[in-house]
Design a protein around this motif. Structure first.
Motif, PDB file in Angstrom:
ATOM      1  N   ARG A 157       0.998  -1.126   0.015  1.00  0.00           N
ATOM      2  CA  ARG A 157      -0.111  -0.037   0.081  1.00  0.00           C
ATOM      3  C   ARG A 157       0.774   1.254  -0.281  1.00  0.00           C
ATOM      4  O   ARG A 157       0.737   2.217  -0.624  1.00  0.00           O
ATOM      5  CB  ARG A 157      -0.773   0.083   1.000  1.00  0.00           C
ATOM      6  N   LEU A 158       1.952   1.231   0.888  1.00  0.00           N
ATOM      7  CA  LEU A 158       2.806   2.341   0.685  1.00  0.00           C
ATOM      8  C   LEU A 158       3.464   2.677  -0.432  1.00  0.00           C
ATOM      9  O   LEU A 158       3.657   3.664  -1.021  1.00  0.00           O
ATOM     10  CB  LEU A 158       3.988   2.136   1.935  1.00  0.00           C
ATOM     11  N   VAL A 159       3.842   1.451  -1.161  1.00  0.00           N
ATOM     12  CA  VAL A 159       4.522   1.625  -2.467  1.00  0.00           C
ATOM     13  C   VAL A 159       3.656   2.167  -3.455  1.00  0.00           C
ATOM     14  O   VAL A 159       3.835   3.085  -4.350  1.00  0.00           O
ATOM     15  CB  VAL A 159       5.063   0.319  -3.074  1.00  0.00           C
ATOM     16  N   ARG A 160       2.452   1.716  -3.431  1.00  0.00           N
ATOM     17  CA  ARG A 160       1.324   2.075  -4.555  1.00  0.00           C
ATOM     18  C   ARG A 160       1.099   3.483  -4.260  1.00  0.00           C
ATOM     19  O   ARG A 160       1.041   4.471  -5.150  1.00  0.00           O
ATOM     20  CB  ARG A 160       0.002   1.544  -4.292  1.00  0.00           C
ATOM     21  N   MET A 161       0.775   3.996  -3.015  1.00  0.00           N
ATOM     22  CA  MET A 161       0.594   5.353  -2.491  1.00  0.00           C
ATOM     23  C   MET A 161       1.615   6.494  -3.089  1.00  0.00           C
ATOM     24  O   MET A 161       1.492   7.454  -3.526  1.00  0.00           O
ATOM     25  CB  MET A 161       0.239   5.669  -1.195  1.00  0.00           C
ATOM     26  N   ILE A 162       2.966   5.960  -2.722  1.00  0.00           N
ATOM     27  CA  ILE A 162       4.077   6.912  -2.996  1.00  0.00           C
ATOM     28  C   ILE A 162       4.160   7.085  -4.561  1.00  0.00           C
ATOM     29  O   ILE A 162       4.268   8.070  -4.958  1.00  0.00           O
ATOM     30  CB  ILE A 162       5.244   6.389  -2.451  1.00  0.00           C
ATOM     31  N   MET A 163       4.147   5.844  -5.331  1.00  0.00           N
ATOM     32  CA  MET A 163       4.277   5.842  -6.551  1.00  0.00           C
ATOM     33  C   MET A 163       3.124   6.560  -7.391  1.00  0.00           C
ATOM     34  O   MET A 163       3.427   7.373  -8.331  1.00  0.00           O
ATOM     35  CB  MET A 163       4.336   4.519  -7.281  1.00  0.00           C
ATOM     36  N   ALA A 164       2.165   6.615  -6.801  1.00  0.00           N
ATOM     37  CA  ALA A 164       0.783   7.407  -7.481  1.00  0.00           C
ATOM     38  C   ALA A 164       1.233   8.965  -7.164  1.00  0.00           C
ATOM     39  O   ALA A 164       1.089   9.648  -8.299  1.00  0.00           O
ATOM     40  CB  ALA A 164      -0.348   6.890  -6.871  1.00  0.00           C
ATOM     41  N   MET A 165       1.595   9.407  -6.010  1.00  0.00           N
ATOM     42  CA  MET A 165       1.901  10.616  -5.712  1.00  0.00           C
ATOM     43  C   MET A 165       3.185  11.163  -6.718  1.00  0.00           C
ATOM     44  O   MET A 165       3.155  12.365  -7.199  1.00  0.00           O
ATOM     45  CB  MET A 165       2.032  10.909  -4.308  1.00  0.00           C
ATOM     46  N   ASP A 166       3.918  10.213  -6.555  1.00  0.00           N
ATOM     47  CA  ASP A 166       5.253  10.662  -7.382  1.00  0.00           C
ATOM     48  C   ASP A 166       4.965  10.695  -9.022  1.00  0.00           C
ATOM     49  O   ASP A 166       5.276  11.852  -9.459  1.00  0.00           O
ATOM     50  CB  ASP A 166       6.395   9.579  -7.356  1.00  0.00           C
ATOM     51  N   ASN A 167       4.023   9.872  -9.565  1.00  0.00           N
ATOM     52  CA  ASN A 167       3.635   9.953 -11.012  1.00  0.00           C
ATOM     53  C   ASN A 167       2.873  11.318 -11.226  1.00  0.00           C
ATOM     54  O   ASN A 167       2.984  12.067 -12.082  1.00  0.00           O
ATOM     55  CB  ASN A 167       2.856   8.898 -11.365  1.00  0.00           C
ATOM     56  N   ALA A 168       1.959  11.800 -10.299  1.00  0.00           N
ATOM     57  CA  ALA A 168       1.064  12.850 -10.390  1.00  0.00           C
ATOM     58  C   ALA A 168       1.996  14.032 -10.399  1.00  0.00           C
ATOM     59  O   ALA A 168       1.864  15.117 -11.182  1.00  0.00           O
ATOM     60  CB  ALA A 168       0.196  12.774  -9.456  1.00  0.00           C
ATOM     61  N   GLU A 169       2.750  14.108  -9.485  1.00  0.00           N
ATOM     62  CA  GLU A 169       3.892  15.200  -9.294  1.00  0.00           C
ATOM     63  C   GLU A 169       4.572  15.576 -10.778  1.00  0.00           C
ATOM     64  O   GLU A 169       4.912  16.472 -11.236  1.00  0.00           O
ATOM     65  CB  GLU A 169       4.524  15.310  -8.166  1.00  0.00           C
ATOM     66  N   ARG A 170       5.262  14.319 -10.832  1.00  0.00           N
ATOM     67  CA  ARG A 170       6.320  14.374 -11.968  1.00  0.00           C
ATOM     68  C   ARG A 170       5.376  14.739 -13.415  1.00  0.00           C
ATOM     69  O   ARG A 170       5.765  15.604 -14.388  1.00  0.00           O
ATOM     70  CB  ARG A 170       6.847  13.100 -12.392  1.00  0.00           C
ATOM     71  N   ALA A 171       3.934  14.344 -13.473  1.00  0.00           N
ATOM     72  CA  ALA A 171       3.104  14.860 -14.780  1.00  0.00           C
ATOM     73  C   ALA A 171       2.990  16.327 -14.629  1.00  0.00           C
ATOM     74  O   ALA A 171       2.840  16.845 -15.764  1.00  0.00           O
ATOM     75  CB  ALA A 171       1.831  13.933 -14.776  1.00  0.00           C
TER      76      ALA A 171
END
Length: 83
Positions: free
Chosen positions: A66-80
């Motif tokens: 869950r932590l990995v999915r949440m961090i990756m989702a926020m990271d992808n959104a910020e980079r986009a």
């Protein structure tokens, strides 16, 4: 219900719900571990796992996932958003 505000969340006109505060904090701690080169790279998976182990002490595979999915989702959104 009272919501917590964090720098960045207010700028995006979003509020961090208390149940997501841990993920928001972890994301902000891990943002500096991105690799920079031709562009802004993603937060490395190894850094997220190391953070889960050493800083949070998460050993449950479900919670780690869950932590990995949440961090990756926020990271992808910020980079986009940054282009």
């Amino acid at each position: 219900m009272r919501y917590l505000r964090e720098k960045g969340a207010a700028e995006l006109q979003n509020e961090v719900e208390p149940c997501n505060w841990l993920y928001w904090q972890a994301f902000h701690h891990l943002r500096g571990s991105r690799q920079q080169g031709m562009g802004l790279g993603p937060i490395p998976f190894s850094e997220i796992m190391a953070y889960a182990d050493s800083y949070l002490g998460i050993t449950c595979p479900v919670d780690r996932g869950r932590l990995v999915r949440m961090i990756m989702a926020m990271d992808n959104a910020e980079r986009a958003a940054m282009g």
